[in-house]
Design a protein around this motif. Structure first.
Motif, PDB file in Angstrom:
ATOM      1  N   ALA A 141       2.261  15.934   3.363  1.00 48.16           N
ATOM      2  CA  ALA A 141       1.857  15.763   4.765  1.00 48.16           C
ATOM      3  C   ALA A 141       0.787  14.700   4.896  1.00 48.16           C
ATOM      4  N   ARG A 142      -0.135  14.648   3.921  1.00 48.88           N
ATOM      5  CA  ARG A 142      -1.202  13.632   3.980  1.00 48.88           C
ATOM      6  C   ARG A 142      -0.624  12.228   3.792  1.00 48.88           C
ATOM      7  N   ALA A 143       0.354  12.091   2.920  1.00 54.94           N
ATOM      8  CA  ALA A 143       0.995  10.782   2.716  1.00 54.94           C
ATOM      9  C   ALA A 143       1.665  10.302   3.992  1.00 54.94           C
ATOM     10  N   LYS A 166       9.958   5.463   9.096  1.00 51.65           N
ATOM     11  CA  LYS A 166       8.959   4.480   9.520  1.00 51.65           C
ATOM     12  C   LYS A 166       8.390   3.704   8.340  1.00 51.65           C
ATOM     13  N   ALA A 167       8.633   4.195   7.139  1.00 55.58           N
ATOM     14  CA  ALA A 167       8.206   3.506   5.915  1.00 55.58           C
ATOM     15  C   ALA A 167       9.200   3.839   4.816  1.00 55.58           C
ATOM     16  N   PRO A 168       9.446   2.916   3.891  1.00 55.52           N
ATOM     17  CA  PRO A 168      10.356   3.225   2.785  1.00 55.52           C
ATOM     18  C   PRO A 168       9.759   4.298   1.884  1.00 55.52           C
ATOM     19  N   LYS A 226       0.850  -1.185   0.000  1.00 56.42           N
ATOM     20  CA  LYS A 226       0.000   0.000   0.000  1.00 56.42           C
ATOM     21  C   LYS A 226       0.890   1.241   0.000  1.00 56.42           C
ATOM     22  N   THR A 227       0.801   2.013  -1.063  1.00 55.30           N
ATOM     23  CA  THR A 227       1.754   3.101  -1.286  1.00 55.30           C
ATOM     24  C   THR A 227       1.039   4.413  -1.534  1.00 55.30           C
ATOM     25  N   ALA A 228       1.378   5.422  -0.739  1.00 50.58           N
ATOM     26  CA  ALA A 228       0.867   6.770  -0.944  1.00 50.58           C
ATOM     27  C   ALA A 228       1.719   7.450  -2.003  1.00 50.58           C
ATOM     28  N   VAL A 229       1.134   7.703  -3.170  1.00 52.86           N
ATOM     29  CA  VAL A 229       1.857   8.331  -4.282  1.00 52.86           C
ATOM     30  C   VAL A 229       1.564   9.826  -4.244  1.00 52.86           C
ATOM     31  N   VAL A 230       2.601  10.624  -4.018  1.00 53.00           N
ATOM     32  CA  VAL A 230       2.431  12.063  -3.793  1.00 53.00           C
ATOM     33  C   VAL A 230       2.530  12.830  -5.110  1.00 53.00           C
ATOM     34  N   VAL A 245       0.740   6.957   6.660  1.00 56.23           N
ATOM     35  CA  VAL A 245       1.650   5.954   7.219  1.00 56.23           C
ATOM     36  C   VAL A 245       1.408   5.808   8.715  1.00 56.23           C
ATOM     37  N   HIS A 246       1.287   6.931   9.413  1.00 54.10           N
ATOM     38  CA  HIS A 246       1.024   6.896  10.852  1.00 54.10           C
ATOM     39  C   HIS A 246      -0.313   6.207  11.150  1.00 54.10           C
ATOM     40  N   GLU A 247      -1.280   6.400  10.268  1.00 53.03           N
ATOM     41  CA  GLU A 247      -2.605   5.813  10.476  1.00 53.03           C
ATOM     42  C   GLU A 247      -2.683   4.349  10.072  1.00 53.03           C
TER      43      GLU A 247
END
Length: 476
Positions: free
Chosen positions: A239-241, A430-432, A177-181, A245-247
């Motif tokens: 910031a949302r990405a 905390k995440a790559p 699961k990857t947040a793409v900014v 990760v924290h969530e």
């Protein structure tokens, strides 16, 4: 350095009917590529696929490449130096593929008027089946020559894809699961979608919806299956990405059409960022055509002038990524301008300390040595010439540079001069974080995602994917 043995030819007067000579040779992908360059024959049946994503194929070696092996025996061994062709008659009975082992034999059948001789020629596969046979008419040498064996100049042929095995391995894991900014242009969105198609990531698209939709339209891609989170400002998107990760809603972050500084500012932020007790650093994984394995370089993107303790984390992060990629004992070369300790060059002192720290277990999981100059870190002959006795010298697969400037120049020189391809990952967070570039091609983007996949698995499981778990010993 020992001189190479000289090879003596056999003159026409010395040649006897029945004299024979052989050599053995395996067909390689490089042989096919080089022969295509020399001959101009680009028949697709005789070349590896240009696209690493294409199904496995079995290119056929050109028949005249097989025939050229006969010329190698005649010109090098029997009769040897000074031999000139007059005529060649060949029949090709079987096809040769990459990996096939061949034995080439020539036998003197007849001596004609000086200096002409006739040879029976034969090429066999590993099972003794005849691949090619025929006759060769040559002018044998009339004067004795002693020829020293020589190495031809090295050639760079970027035909081996070192990234492909990593991509294939990572594709066996559940998508990350990857947040793409800000995937707001053709390249960044295309890279994310391609990685999703290859089952490497599950993208969460964060950015301006209008720009993302426009990029999708330009690609002709349907993005309705992917989550889309509106963020009109790049800093808000970054910031949302980080917040996702924290969530626990994302396990990795991927750079889109956003400046690296803007993304990293959110990642390294003291409050609310992705910092851990480990210093964040960047690692390049380089597919260098002249090397047999991936070369890891750090740090060329984040830490500008790292002090000694920062370098400890830089080394450990790079070693951890190498472990995640299946390298059980990475060989780490700590680079400087020279391979001896010089108090006037601070990086040589850091290198010596890092080497000793690795010996004492303060850096673990690798063999570390330094200071080493670039040449003797990766070239065996250079290390031997300078008398460096080391498990790392000449064999380093992880290079630690003294500062960001040196690392950035090294990585770009390899990319633009040696035609290397680079994938990159930010570690220690905390995440790559995948710092892909607009200039990256599809293979580099896929490789960056594969690195993140394999690293995240290694961090979670404590072992590389595909590696057998350690068996705990029963108490004695």
């Amino acid at each position: 350095m020992n001189a190479k043995p000289a090879i003596r030819n056999k003159t026409w007067a010395e040649l006897s009917v029945g004299d024979s000579a052989s050599l053995e040779r395996s067909c390689s992908t490089q042989d096919l590529v080089l022969f295509a360059h020399v001959s101009g024959n680009v028949n697709p049946l005789m070349l590896p696929p240009a696209d690493s994503r294409a199904p496995d194929s079995q290119p056929v070696a050109p028949s005249m490449w097989v025939g050229s092996l006969i010329s190698a025996v005649l010109g090098n061994i029997l009769p040897g130096a000074g031999t000139l062709y007059r005529a060649q008659d060949l029949r090709f009975l079987r096809r040769v593929h990459v990996g096939d082992k061949l034995k080439v034999t020539v036998v003197c059948r007849e001596k004609r008027e000086e200096p002409v001789a006739l040879f029976d020629t034969r090429v066999e596969d590993a099972d003794g089946q005849i691949v090619c046979d025929g006759t060769a008419e040559v002018e044998a040498p009339t004067a004795t020559q002693m020829t020293e064996a020589r190495d031809l100049p090295a050639l760079i042929v970027d035909s081996v894809d070192h990234f492909a095995p990593l991509i294939a391995l990572a594709a066996q894991l559940p998508p990350l699961k990857t947040a793409v900014v800000c995937p707001e242009d053709r390249n960044s969105l295309g890279g994310a979608l391609l990685s999703a198609q290859r089952h490497l990531i599950e993208p969460i698209l964060i950015g301006d919806p209008g720009r993302i939709q426009a990029a999708a339209k330009e690609l002709g891609a349907d993005i309705s299956a992917y989550a889309l989170i509106a963020a009109s400002d790049p800093h808000i998107a970054a910031a949302r990405a980080v917040a996702m990760v924290h969530e626990g809603k994302a396990n990795a972050v991927m750079k889109g059409a956003i400046h690296s500084d803007a993304l990293l500012a959110a990642v390294v932020k003291k409050h609310g960022g992705l910092r851990t007790h480990v210093r964040i650093s960047h690692v390049f994984a380089m597919d260098v055509p002249t090397l047999d394995e991936i070369l890891f370089i750090s740090d060329a993107a984040i830490n500008i002038a790292p002090d000694l303790m920062t370098k400890v984390d830089i080394v450990q992060n790079a070693v951890d990524l190498a472990h995640a990629c299946g390298i059980q004992q990475p060989k780490v070369g700590i680079l400087s301008a020279v391979e001896t300790i010089n108090p006037n060059i601070p990086s040589t002192l850091d290198a010596a300390v890092l080497s000793k720290m690795a010996e004492r277990g303060q850096i673990h999981g690798a063999v570390v040595d330094g200071p080493l100059a670039m040449d003797n870190a990766i070239d065996v002959e250079a290390a031997r010439t300078k008398g460096i006795a080391s498990l790392v010298a000449g064999h380093a697969n992880v290079l630690i540079v003294p500062n960001l400037e040196a690392g950035n120049m090294l990585a770009k020189e390899l990319s633009f001069v040696a035609r290397a391809e680079a994938a990159g990952l930010v570690l220690g967070a905390k995440a790559p974080v995948m710092l892909t570039s607009r200039a990256d091609n599809d293979r580099a983007r896929l490789a960056s995602c594969a690195l993140a996949q394999l690293y995240e698995y290694w961090r979670r499981e404590g072992r590389a994917f595909g590696e057998e778990p350690a068996v705990a010993k029963a108490p004695e």
